[in-house]
Scaffold this active site. Structure first.
Site, mmCIF file in Angstrom:
data_model
loop_
_atom_site.group_PDB
_atom_site.id
_atom_site.type_symbol
_atom_site.label_atom_id
_atom_site.label_comp_id
_atom_site.label_asym_id
_atom_site.label_seq_id
_atom_site.Cartn_x
_atom_site.Cartn_y
_atom_site.Cartn_z
ATOM 1 N N TYR A 61 32.339 36.351 34.970
ATOM 2 C CA TYR A 61 33.518 36.879 35.654
ATOM 3 C C TYR A 61 33.368 36.778 37.160
ATOM 4 O O TYR A 61 32.424 37.324 37.748
ATOM 5 C CB TYR A 61 33.776 38.332 35.242
ATOM 6 N N LEU A 232 47.515 44.259 27.129
ATOM 7 C CA LEU A 232 48.770 44.510 27.833
ATOM 8 C C LEU A 232 49.586 43.240 28.017
ATOM 9 O O LEU A 232 50.701 43.277 28.557
ATOM 10 C CB LEU A 232 48.490 45.145 29.206
#
Length: 325
Positions: A61, A232
């Site tokens: 990441y 989401l």
């Protein structure tokens, strides 16, 4: 037997996880800045304020900077490490002088990846390590050796996988005495293969579903915590709906808004509550770093407990865009 959440292994009681991919600045090798650290602190503070005590990382990441800025947050907040669960992943390698972008479950890479994560985070032990994506060249005995080394050295407490099907988990598990306690998969109102796989048994429509046959049932039976990444759906149903989105997306976003208004809650809580309503006790890994959006997720667990079967199906059928078979 009903699946138990991660607390079954004394790992976490947090029903939500904060995904940390958005921390650390840009996807490049430039150093992170003080502004990046401040952003990470604000995200962590927002997560803690709504009861999130579990944080999800990966060695890749922001090319390592997500873990580095999180490590700086830990350094500036003494005592925080003892209050939280830290999960990271390994196995993906970017293109470099040695080869193209690739997956790597070699013992050497797994061990080196964990050492790198621990150094960047500034900690001695990862609570959970996930194998990020299945490596076609993986050898179960080799992976098991790496797991045993990490467990015996105290560098990792528990282990899991990400983006794997039943056969791949069984293939790895038969060589390792350490149980895999997590499988992290893309699941949301916009990514419905995990539900469609169940619904379309003995249906022609099922030939286009590629989630993994029996994966939901297998994980529940084996007490493997299912985590959802992208829960989401980048805000697709909770405020970031393009005007030219497909009709099923527009209709579902409208339904989410109506349910949120009727229940005096947030659209984010409805979207996450829909996932968490499933008997698998799905654990969403929310990927936003925006403190306001993180706090908007606070009511998700309560909404899951309140959501009726009819409301759950209304959201599912609306998002899939076609009636039930």
């Amino acid at each position: 037997m009903k699946q138990q959440p991660l607390s079954h292994w004394d790992i976490s009681t947090s029903r939500l996880v904060l995904g940390c991919m958005g921390l650390g600045g840009e996807w490049n090798r430039d150093p992170y800045t003080e502004a990046d650290v401040k952003k990470a602190e604000e995200a962590v503070e927002a997560a803690l304020s709504i009861g999130i005590s579990m944080f999800d990382h990966a060695d890749i990441y922001r090319i390592g900077k997500a873990e580095s800025v999180f490590g700086e947050v830990l350094k500036r907040n003494p005592g925080l490490r003892e209050k939280i669960v830290i999960q990271s992943k390994c196995g993906i390698r970017f293109a470099d002088g040695s080869g193209p972008g690739r997956f790597d479950f070699s013992k050497e890479h797994i061990l080196a990846s964990v050492d790198g994560s621990l150094q960047r985070l500034g900690i001695d032990t990862l609570d959970i390590l996930l194998l990020h994506r299945p490596d076609p060249l993986m050898e179960p005995e080799v992976v098991a050796e790496a797991i045993q080394t990490l467990r015996e050295s105290g560098k990792v407490r528990r282990f899991g996988v990400s983006n794997m099907n039943v056969s791949q988990i069984r293939f790895l598990q038969q060589a390792s005495p350490e149980p895999f306690i997590v499988n992290q998969l893309e699941m949301s109102l916009a990514k419905l293969d995990w539900v469609d796989q169940t619904v379309h048994v003995n249906q022609k429509a099922g030939t286009s579903v590629h989630f993994g046959e029996g994966l939901m049932e297998f994980c529940q039976t084996e007490h493997i915590q299912i985590q959802s990444w992208g829960p989401l759906a980048k805000g697709l149903f909770s405020g970031q709906t393009p005007e030219d989105a497909p009709e099923n997306v527009l209709a579902t976003a409208k339904l989410v808004q109506e349910l949120a208004a009727a229940k005096e809650t947030t659209p984010e809580a409805i979207v996450l509550g829909w996932l968490m309503r499933h008997p698998a006790l799905i654990q969403p890994v929310i990927g936003t770093a925006n403190p306001g959006r993180i706090r908007a997720c606070a009511d998700a667990e309560r909404q899951a407990s309140l959501m009726t079967r009819e409301e759950w199906y209304a959201l599912y059928v609306s998002s899939r865009g076609v009636p039930m078979p």
